[in-house]
Design a protein around this motif. Sequence first.
Motif, PDB file in Angstrom:
ATOM      1  N   SER A  56       0.830  -1.208   0.000  1.00 53.91           N
ATOM      2  CA  SER A  56       0.000   0.000   0.000  1.00 53.91           C
ATOM      3  C   SER A  56       0.862   1.255   0.000  1.00 53.91           C
ATOM      4  O   SER A  56       0.602   2.191  -0.757  1.00 53.91           O
ATOM      5  N   CYS A  57       1.866   1.272   0.829  1.00 54.04           N
ATOM      6  CA  CYS A  57       2.752   2.446   0.899  1.00 54.04           C
ATOM      7  C   CYS A  57       3.563   2.612  -0.379  1.00 54.04           C
ATOM      8  O   CYS A  57       3.671   3.716  -0.912  1.00 54.04           O
ATOM      9  N   VAL A  58       4.129   1.519  -0.875  1.00 54.67           N
ATOM     10  CA  VAL A  58       4.979   1.600  -2.068  1.00 54.67           C
ATOM     11  C   VAL A  58       4.169   2.063  -3.279  1.00 54.67           C
ATOM     12  O   VAL A  58       4.580   2.980  -3.995  1.00 54.67           O
ATOM     13  N   ILE A  64       2.168   9.004  -6.270  1.00 53.75           N
ATOM     14  CA  ILE A  64       2.422  10.421  -5.974  1.00 53.75           C
ATOM     15  C   ILE A  64       3.699  10.898  -6.660  1.00 53.75           C
ATOM     16  O   ILE A  64       3.722  11.959  -7.288  1.00 53.75           O
ATOM     17  N   MET A  65       4.764  10.104  -6.543  1.00 53.11           N
ATOM     18  CA  MET A  65       6.046  10.502  -7.140  1.00 53.11           C
ATOM     19  C   MET A  65       5.943  10.644  -8.658  1.00 53.11           C
ATOM     20  O   MET A  65       6.522  11.570  -9.232  1.00 53.11           O
ATOM     21  N   TYR A  66       5.232   9.728  -9.305  1.00 53.26           N
ATOM     22  CA  TYR A  66       5.076   9.804 -10.757  1.00 53.26           C
ATOM     23  C   TYR A  66       4.473  11.142 -11.158  1.00 53.26           C
ATOM     24  O   TYR A  66       4.979  11.824 -12.051  1.00 53.26           O
ATOM     25  N   PHE A  67       3.393  11.530 -10.468  1.00 55.48           N
ATOM     26  CA  PHE A  67       2.727  12.775 -10.838  1.00 55.48           C
ATOM     27  C   PHE A  67       3.545  14.002 -10.470  1.00 55.48           C
ATOM     28  O   PHE A  67       3.579  14.971 -11.226  1.00 55.48           O
ATOM     29  N   VAL A  68       4.227  13.981  -9.360  1.00 49.52           N
ATOM     30  CA  VAL A  68       5.094  15.110  -8.997  1.00 49.52           C
ATOM     31  C   VAL A  68       6.200  15.262 -10.039  1.00 49.52           C
ATOM     32  O   VAL A  68       6.509  16.377 -10.477  1.00 49.52           O
ATOM     33  N   ILE A  69       6.780  14.148 -10.457  1.00 52.30           N
ATOM     34  CA  ILE A  69       7.873  14.200 -11.429  1.00 52.30           C
ATOM     35  C   ILE A  69       7.396  14.727 -12.778  1.00 52.30           C
ATOM     36  O   ILE A  69       8.015  15.639 -13.347  1.00 52.30           O
ATOM     37  N   ILE A  70       6.289  14.193 -13.307  1.00 54.26           N
ATOM     38  CA  ILE A  70       5.879  14.668 -14.637  1.00 54.26           C
ATOM     39  C   ILE A  70       5.361  16.099 -14.595  1.00 54.26           C
ATOM     40  O   ILE A  70       5.533  16.844 -15.552  1.00 54.26           O
ATOM     41  N   ILE A  71       4.752  16.510 -13.484  1.00 50.57           N
ATOM     42  CA  ILE A  71       4.313  17.907 -13.366  1.00 50.57           C
ATOM     43  C   ILE A  71       5.527  18.830 -13.318  1.00 50.57           C
ATOM     44  O   ILE A  71       5.558  19.877 -13.969  1.00 50.57           O
ATOM     45  N   THR A  72       6.551  18.437 -12.570  1.00 50.76           N
ATOM     46  CA  THR A  72       7.774  19.245 -12.485  1.00 50.76           C
ATOM     47  C   THR A  72       8.477  19.296 -13.838  1.00 50.76           C
ATOM     48  O   THR A  72       8.920  20.371 -14.273  1.00 50.76           O
ATOM     49  N   ILE A  73       8.573  18.156 -14.497  1.00 48.43           N
ATOM     50  CA  ILE A  73       9.218  18.126 -15.816  1.00 48.43           C
ATOM     51  C   ILE A  73       8.486  19.025 -16.805  1.00 48.43           C
ATOM     52  O   ILE A  73       9.102  19.765 -17.568  1.00 48.43           O
ATOM     53  N   LYS A  74       7.154  18.973 -16.779  1.00 48.03           N
ATOM     54  CA  LYS A  74       6.374  19.829 -17.679  1.00 48.03           C
ATOM     55  C   LYS A  74       6.544  21.301 -17.319  1.00 48.03           C
ATOM     56  O   LYS A  74       6.723  22.148 -18.185  1.00 48.03           O
ATOM     57  N   ALA A  75       6.487  21.607 -16.038  1.00 50.65           N
ATOM     58  CA  ALA A  75       6.573  23.010 -15.617  1.00 50.65           C
ATOM     59  C   ALA A  75       7.898  23.655 -16.017  1.00 50.65           C
ATOM     60  O   ALA A  75       7.931  24.835 -16.372  1.00 50.65           O
ATOM     61  N   LEU A  89       0.740  11.549 -20.731  1.00 51.20           N
ATOM     62  CA  LEU A  89       1.435  10.979 -19.571  1.00 51.20           C
ATOM     63  C   LEU A  89       0.556  10.983 -18.326  1.00 51.20           C
ATOM     64  O   LEU A  89       0.583  10.035 -17.534  1.00 51.20           O
ATOM     65  N   LEU A  90      -0.220  12.038 -18.135  1.00 51.93           N
ATOM     66  CA  LEU A  90      -1.144  12.087 -16.987  1.00 51.93           C
ATOM     67  C   LEU A  90      -2.185  10.979 -17.080  1.00 51.93           C
ATOM     68  O   LEU A  90      -2.410  10.239 -16.110  1.00 51.93           O
ATOM     69  N   ILE A  91      -2.804  10.858 -18.226  1.00 51.66           N
ATOM     70  CA  ILE A  91      -3.854   9.859 -18.405  1.00 51.66           C
ATOM     71  C   ILE A  91      -3.276   8.450 -18.325  1.00 51.66           C
ATOM     72  O   ILE A  91      -3.871   7.561 -17.706  1.00 51.66           O
ATOM     73  N   LEU A  92      -2.113   8.247 -18.890  1.00 50.65           N
ATOM     74  CA  LEU A  92      -1.452   6.946 -18.811  1.00 50.65           C
ATOM     75  C   LEU A  92      -1.137   6.586 -17.360  1.00 50.65           C
ATOM     76  O   LEU A  92      -1.396   5.466 -16.912  1.00 50.65           O
ATOM     77  N   GLY A  93      -0.601   7.541 -16.611  1.00 50.38           N
ATOM     78  CA  GLY A  93      -0.294   7.298 -15.203  1.00 50.38           C
ATOM     79  C   GLY A  93      -1.525   6.991 -14.389  1.00 50.38           C
ATOM     80  O   GLY A  93      -1.532   6.071 -13.560  1.00 50.38           O
ATOM     81  N   GLU A  94      -2.593   7.733 -14.600  1.00 51.75           N
ATOM     82  CA  GLU A  94      -3.833   7.462 -13.869  1.00 51.75           C
ATOM     83  C   GLU A  94      -4.404   6.110 -14.247  1.00 51.75           C
ATOM     84  O   GLU A  94      -4.929   5.404 -13.395  1.00 51.75           O
ATOM     85  N   THR A  95      -4.307   5.743 -15.498  1.00 55.96           N
ATOM     86  CA  THR A  95      -4.826   4.445 -15.930  1.00 55.96           C
ATOM     87  C   THR A  95      -4.054   3.304 -15.278  1.00 55.96           C
ATOM     88  O   THR A  95      -4.645   2.344 -14.776  1.00 55.96           O
ATOM     89  N   VAL A  96      -2.743   3.406 -15.279  1.00 55.96           N
ATOM     90  CA  VAL A  96      -1.911   2.350 -14.704  1.00 55.96           C
ATOM     91  C   VAL A  96      -2.102   2.256 -13.196  1.00 55.96           C
ATOM     92  O   VAL A  96      -2.313   1.174 -12.650  1.00 55.96           O
ATOM     93  N   PHE A  97      -2.045   3.378 -12.511  1.00 57.42           N
ATOM     94  CA  PHE A  97      -2.103   3.357 -11.055  1.00 57.42           C
ATOM     95  C   PHE A  97      -3.516   3.279 -10.493  1.00 57.42           C
ATOM     96  O   PHE A  97      -3.702   2.848  -9.364  1.00 57.42           O
TER      97      PHE A  97
END
Length: 130
Positions: A56-58, A64-75, A89-97
């Motif tokens: 659960s933690c991992v 969380i890390m995936y979204f922080v990273i891609i948001i930072t990379i985009k910004a 990338l956002l939609i792919l990440g949400e679909t996978v996770f």
Amino acid sequence: MYFRSGFTFSELTSTIAVFLPITSIYTSAIIKDIVANKEVTERTSKKYSVSFGVISCVISLMFIMYFVIIITIKAYNWGIADFDQFKVLLILGETVFAAYVGQIVHAMFNAEPAKVTESSSETAPSLAER
């Protein structure tokens, strides 16, 4: 990142529109469980296995890390060419996770109580008794 000029207003609203549905589903399940258990007469707590806690933690931290990273990379424009790539990338990440995080949220906040089993000293009925 919007206030640091990493996103335009249009990009901000589109990003929120992608995040909002899945986040609302998770939040709804949690609030539903809290409301359903508002009148607890005695202190109860669920016990989870160590492996469930670790997974659960991992998975949650990876989510969380995936979204922080891609948001930072985009910004900071570090490898994402345009906003359309970012949305993919956002939609792919949400679909996978989403499937994994959804299972965790459901298990923690929507699980049915365990049924009490009969004591082991009783014998099982024979086929004739059934």
